[in-house]
Structure formats: structure tokens, C-alpha cells
Design a protein around this motif. Sequence first.
Motif, short mmCIF file in Angstrom:
data_model
loop_
_atom_site.label_atom_id
_atom_site.label_comp_id
_atom_site.label_asym_id
_atom_site.label_seq_id
_atom_site.Cartn_x
_atom_site.Cartn_y
_atom_site.Cartn_z
N ALA A 1 12.87 7.52 19.39
CA ALA A 1 12.12 6.30 19.86
C ALA A 1 12.72 5.21 19.07
CB ALA A 1 10.96 6.43 19.51
N MET A 2 13.23 5.27 17.77
CA MET A 2 13.82 4.17 17.05
C MET A 2 15.12 3.81 17.84
SD MET A 2 11.93 3.03 14.65
CE MET A 2 13.24 2.13 13.68
N ALA A 3 15.86 4.74 18.44
CA ALA A 3 17.38 4.41 19.03
C ALA A 3 16.83 3.49 20.27
CB ALA A 3 18.08 5.61 19.14
N LYS A 4 15.75 3.92 21.08
CA LYS A 4 15.42 3.38 22.19
C LYS A 4 14.71 2.10 22.15
CE LYS A 4 13.67 4.60 26.76
NZ LYS A 4 12.80 5.57 27.44
N PHE A 5 13.86 1.92 21.33
CA PHE A 5 12.87 0.90 21.12
C PHE A 5 13.02 -0.08 19.98
CE2 PHE A 5 10.52 4.16 23.51
CZ PHE A 5 10.49 3.50 24.69
N GLY A 6 13.69 0.52 19.05
CA GLY A 6 13.62 -0.15 17.64
C GLY A 6 12.54 0.06 16.66
N LYS A 7 11.67 0.71 17.25
CA LYS A 7 10.42 0.74 16.42
C LYS A 7 9.59 2.23 16.92
CE LYS A 7 8.26 -2.63 19.38
NZ LYS A 7 7.19 -3.92 19.38
N LEU A 8 8.63 2.36 16.31
CA LEU A 8 7.78 3.43 16.39
C LEU A 8 6.24 2.98 16.79
CD1 LEU A 8 8.53 5.99 13.58
CD2 LEU A 8 9.41 6.08 15.96
N VAL A 9 6.09 3.17 18.15
CA VAL A 9 4.92 2.41 18.63
C VAL A 9 3.96 3.60 19.32
CG1 VAL A 9 5.50 0.31 18.69
CG2 VAL A 9 5.71 1.78 20.73
N CYS A 10 2.52 3.51 19.24
CA CYS A 10 1.89 4.51 20.08
C CYS A 10 2.22 4.42 21.53
CB CYS A 10 0.50 4.07 19.56
SG CYS A 10 -0.66 5.45 20.51
N GLU A 11 2.22 5.53 22.25
CA GLU A 11 2.48 5.46 23.68
C GLU A 11 1.25 5.28 24.34
OE1 GLU A 11 4.80 8.93 24.83
OE2 GLU A 11 6.12 8.94 23.08
N VAL B 1 3.07 12.66 16.03
CA VAL B 1 3.81 13.18 17.05
C VAL B 1 2.70 14.30 17.68
CG1 VAL B 1 5.79 14.29 18.00
CG2 VAL B 1 5.93 12.64 15.75
N HIS B 2 2.30 14.18 19.00
CA HIS B 2 1.46 15.04 19.62
C HIS B 2 2.41 15.93 20.62
CE1 HIS B 2 -1.83 16.34 22.11
NE2 HIS B 2 -1.17 15.67 23.31
N HIS B 3 1.98 17.35 20.50
CA HIS B 3 2.43 18.22 21.52
C HIS B 3 1.69 17.91 22.85
CE1 HIS B 3 4.07 19.77 17.72
NE2 HIS B 3 4.89 20.48 18.45
N THR B 4 2.26 17.77 23.79
CA THR B 4 1.60 17.70 25.05
C THR B 4 1.54 18.94 25.82
OG1 THR B 4 3.92 17.22 26.35
CG2 THR B 4 2.65 15.24 25.72
N LYS B 5 2.28 19.85 25.32
CA LYS B 5 2.02 21.51 25.53
C LYS B 5 1.30 21.85 24.35
CE LYS B 5 5.61 23.59 26.87
NZ LYS B 5 6.95 24.09 27.26
N PRO B 6 0.01 22.33 24.31
CA PRO B 6 -0.69 22.89 23.34
C PRO B 6 0.16 24.10 22.57
CG PRO B 6 -2.16 22.33 25.09
CD PRO B 6 -0.85 22.23 25.78
N LEU C 1 -7.30 15.47 26.33
CA LEU C 1 -6.88 14.28 27.34
C LEU C 1 -5.39 14.35 27.37
CD1 LEU C 1 -9.01 11.42 26.21
CD2 LEU C 1 -9.36 12.69 28.54
N GLU C 2 -4.66 14.17 28.77
CA GLU C 2 -3.54 13.76 28.87
C GLU C 2 -3.20 12.34 28.54
OE1 GLU C 2 -1.28 16.00 30.04
OE2 GLU C 2 -2.50 17.57 30.46
N ILE C 3 -1.94 11.96 28.12
CA ILE C 3 -1.58 10.73 27.56
C ILE C 3 -1.96 9.61 28.85
CG2 ILE C 3 0.27 8.98 26.77
CD1 ILE C 3 -0.57 11.56 24.99
N ASP C 4 -1.74 10.03 29.94
CA ASP C 4 -2.05 9.02 31.22
C ASP C 4 -3.57 8.94 31.09
OD1 ASP C 4 0.59 8.56 31.92
OD2 ASP C 4 0.59 10.11 33.42
N GLN C 5 -4.39 9.87 30.93
CA GLN C 5 -5.74 9.70 30.95
C GLN C 5 -6.29 8.80 29.95
OE1 GLN C 5 -6.53 14.00 30.83
NE2 GLN C 5 -7.67 13.90 32.66
N LEU C 6 -5.58 8.96 28.80
CA LEU C 6 -5.95 8.02 27.47
C LEU C 6 -5.60 6.62 27.76
CD1 LEU C 6 -7.13 7.59 24.65
CD2 LEU C 6 -4.84 8.58 23.94
N LYS C 7 -4.63 6.41 28.55
CA LYS C 7 -4.07 4.95 28.96
C LYS C 7 -5.14 4.51 29.66
CE LYS C 7 0.86 5.51 28.31
NZ LYS C 7 2.37 5.34 29.09
N ALA C 8 -5.45 5.24 30.84
CA ALA C 8 -6.50 4.72 31.67
C ALA C 8 -7.81 4.36 31.13
CB ALA C 8 -6.63 5.78 32.78
N ALA C 9 -8.27 5.20 30.13
CA ALA C 9 -9.78 4.92 29.56
C ALA C 9 -9.17 3.59 28.57
CB ALA C 9 -9.82 6.05 28.53
N LEU C 10 -8.11 3.23 28.03
CA LEU C 10 -8.09 2.29 27.28
C LEU C 10 -7.98 1.22 28.07
CD1 LEU C 10 -5.30 3.32 24.73
CD2 LEU C 10 -7.46 2.71 24.13
#
Length: 186
Positions: A104-114, A134-139, A172-181
Motif C-alpha cells: 500500500a505504501m508503494a502504491k499510494f504513499g500512505k496507509l488508508v482504510c479501504e 489488516v483484515h483477512h477477507t477469507k476468515p 460484512l464484505e468490504i463492498d457491503q461496508l462501503k455501501a453502508a457508509l
Amino acid sequence: MKLGNFRHWDPDYTSAGKTGLVKGNKGEAVVWDDYAEAPERLAKVVTAIRAAVEHHLSSEVAEQALGGGDEPEIQEAEEGKVLTRLHRSRERDRRLVASKKKQAMAKFGKLVCEACGFDFATRYGDVGQGLIDVHHTKPVHTLQPGDKTHLNDLALLCANCHKVVHSTRGWLEIDQLKAALASGKV
């Protein structure tokens, strides 16, 4: 009920067309496989667990831990006592966490919540540098021995979003959380 769950795994019981209780969990199959043919080893483990519980819990603490002695308006409590607990935990490889952050640091230069875009370093300055969950999307509890976790199976989340993802059974999936936000419902 737990013994009924184990009957589900017992071939002597199920060979007669019975099923046992089928709403248990995969951990029961692991315990069955480990101990069904090793009653002496099981007895030793049970003895060790009982001894640990008896040694580390006074009767008063045990009563509270087992649901007794409600104190609805508790104002203070003694805390900080060192306890030794026996439990199983799932292995995680810290190198994956470091690699995910480095990626993430190499790609964005910072660590941000996805999910929400929160950046600890922006909000807290130097003390927030490098902080992110760091969240495991596969439990992890669904992984079998030999399964691999890849960087794509990890997501960077702030502590609040990570807590929300795990707040319900069937995370929740990350996309579900984004939609709720986005809908303002979180």
C-alpha cells in the motif's frame, strides 16, 4: 447439547441412521478427529484444563464467569490481576501484514482504510504513522491446513471499520461496508 454435536461425527452413532445435532461447528470435527481414537490423551487434556480452571479461578470469580452474581449497577471493580488461560488460536503470519502495508505504501504513499479512507498518520501525525488494521477477507477459522493466504485476501481497515466488519455473524464484505457508509446507515 455439545455431546449431541459430537454424535454427528461418531460413525457408531450415525451408522444406525441417526444424525446427532448438526448445527455445531467445524472445530468439533477437529476435536473428534484428534481424540475419538485417543481416550487416554483426551483424559489427560481434560484433567489439565480442569486443574487450570480450579487453580486460577476462585469460587467467586468462577460464579461470575459462569453467569452468577449479577451486579447491574457496578461502579468499580478490581482489575489487572495476571491470569493464565488455556485456549486455541489460529496461526497468522506477521510477514503478510508487513507485506500488505509495504504494498500500500508503494502504491499510494500512505496507509488508508479501504472502506472509509481514514488515515491515522494524517489525523494523529507521527504517532499514527504505520497504524492500520489488516483484515483477512477469507476468515482464518475457515482455512484448512495447507491453505494459503495471499495479499489479495487482506484488506487495510481502520479500527472502527474493522470492528464493524466483525460485528455480525457472517461478516460484512468490504463492498457491503462501503455501501453502508455511502448510504449513511453505519
